[in-house]
Design a protein around this motif. Structure first.
Motif, PDB file in Angstrom:
ATOM      1  N   ARG A 175      30.892  28.404  49.850  1.00 31.83           N
ATOM      2  CA  ARG A 175      30.798  28.153  48.404  1.00 31.83           C
ATOM      3  C   ARG A 175      30.546  26.686  48.080  1.00 31.83           C
ATOM      4  O   ARG A 175      30.287  26.349  46.926  1.00 31.83           O
ATOM      5  CB  ARG A 175      32.069  28.639  47.715  1.00 31.83           C
ATOM      6  CG  ARG A 175      32.235  30.149  47.793  1.00 31.83           C
ATOM      7  CD  ARG A 175      33.304  30.695  46.866  1.00 31.83           C
ATOM      8  NE  ARG A 175      34.491  29.898  46.743  1.00 31.83           N
ATOM      9  CZ  ARG A 175      35.690  30.197  47.220  1.00 31.83           C
ATOM     10  NH1 ARG A 175      35.847  31.316  47.897  1.00 31.83           N
ATOM     11  NH2 ARG A 175      36.715  29.418  47.032  1.00 31.83           N
ATOM     12  N   VAL A 176      30.610  25.814  49.074  1.00 32.58           N
ATOM     13  CA  VAL A 176      30.403  24.389  48.852  1.00 32.58           C
ATOM     14  C   VAL A 176      28.920  24.128  48.622  1.00 32.58           C
ATOM     15  O   VAL A 176      28.065  24.619  49.357  1.00 32.58           O
ATOM     16  CB  VAL A 176      30.908  23.561  50.062  1.00 32.58           C
ATOM     17  CG1 VAL A 176      30.537  22.102  49.928  1.00 32.58           C
ATOM     18  CG2 VAL A 176      32.414  23.723  50.214  1.00 32.58           C
ATOM     19  N   ASP A 177      28.631  23.349  47.600  1.00 30.23           N
ATOM     20  CA  ASP A 177      27.256  22.941  47.325  1.00 30.23           C
ATOM     21  C   ASP A 177      26.735  22.192  48.560  1.00 30.23           C
ATOM     22  O   ASP A 177      27.407  21.289  49.064  1.00 30.23           O
ATOM     23  CB  ASP A 177      27.237  22.027  46.090  1.00 30.23           C
ATOM     24  CG  ASP A 177      25.848  21.672  45.629  1.00 30.23           C
ATOM     25  OD1 ASP A 177      24.992  21.341  46.484  1.00 30.23           O
ATOM     26  OD2 ASP A 177      25.608  21.699  44.422  1.00 30.23           O
ATOM     27  N   PRO A 178      25.552  22.553  49.062  1.00 29.02           N
ATOM     28  CA  PRO A 178      25.028  21.916  50.280  1.00 29.02           C
ATOM     29  C   PRO A 178      24.988  20.387  50.233  1.00 29.02           C
ATOM     30  O   PRO A 178      25.123  19.738  51.268  1.00 29.02           O
ATOM     31  CB  PRO A 178      23.619  22.493  50.406  1.00 29.02           C
ATOM     32  CG  PRO A 178      23.702  23.813  49.722  1.00 29.02           C
ATOM     33  CD  PRO A 178      24.681  23.613  48.585  1.00 29.02           C
ATOM     34  N   LYS A 179      24.841  19.811  49.041  1.00 26.34           N
ATOM     35  CA  LYS A 179      24.790  18.345  48.986  1.00 26.34           C
ATOM     36  C   LYS A 179      26.131  17.715  49.359  1.00 26.34           C
ATOM     37  O   LYS A 179      26.203  16.544  49.693  1.00 26.34           O
ATOM     38  CB  LYS A 179      24.333  17.873  47.606  1.00 26.34           C
ATOM     39  CG  LYS A 179      25.316  18.118  46.482  1.00 26.34           C
ATOM     40  CD  LYS A 179      24.748  17.655  45.155  1.00 26.34           C
ATOM     41  CE  LYS A 179      25.714  17.972  44.035  1.00 26.34           C
ATOM     42  NZ  LYS A 179      25.135  17.677  42.734  1.00 26.34           N
ATOM     43  N   TYR A 180      27.217  18.504  49.325  1.00 26.44           N
ATOM     44  CA  TYR A 180      28.539  17.982  49.681  1.00 26.44           C
ATOM     45  C   TYR A 180      28.926  18.268  51.134  1.00 26.44           C
ATOM     46  O   TYR A 180      29.988  17.834  51.584  1.00 26.44           O
ATOM     47  CB  TYR A 180      29.617  18.552  48.757  1.00 26.44           C
ATOM     48  CG  TYR A 180      29.436  18.133  47.317  1.00 26.44           C
ATOM     49  CD1 TYR A 180      29.527  16.791  46.950  1.00 26.44           C
ATOM     50  CD2 TYR A 180      29.163  19.070  46.339  1.00 26.44           C
ATOM     51  CE1 TYR A 180      29.345  16.401  45.636  1.00 26.44           C
ATOM     52  CE2 TYR A 180      28.982  18.685  45.015  1.00 26.44           C
ATOM     53  CZ  TYR A 180      29.076  17.358  44.678  1.00 26.44           C
ATOM     54  OH  TYR A 180      28.900  16.972  43.373  1.00 26.44           O
TER      55      TYR A 180
END
Length: 102
Positions: free
Chosen positions: A78-83
């Protein structure tokens, strides 16, 4: 055996061997050899298999999956790929801290 677990999960998800090979960026013939246990699997490919099938490496390698592994894997997805680089650095730092405590 890990090869039968990979094939079984691929089939459960409805992926043809061709589609799964495409998602893993490997040839169909290599995937066929892998699923038959005729060739080994690299760590890099194992990571791709885990991602595509939504399984932990523990399950693929050993046939067992702990509940906490599934919970963490679901959170990571669920983590945004940019993070993800930040998450990776944070985990690496936690591991360093835990090693120093021992």
């Amino acid at each position: 055996m890990l090869y039968t677990r990979i094939r079984s999960e691929r089939e459960k998800l409805g992926y043809t061997r061709e589609k799964f090979a495409e998602l893993l960026d490997v040839s169909v013939s290599y995937l066929a050899e892998l699923e038959r246990g005729k060739t080994g699997i690299s760590v890099k490919l194992l990571m791709k298999v885990c991602t595509v099938l939504g399984l932990s490496a523990d399950y693929i390698l050993f046939g067992e999956e702990r509940d906490e592994d599934r919970v963490l894997l679901d959170k990571f997805r669920r983590v945004d790929p940019k993070y993800l680089p930040l998450l990776n650095d944070t985990i690496a730092n936690l591991l360093i801290l835990s090693e120093h405590e021992e």
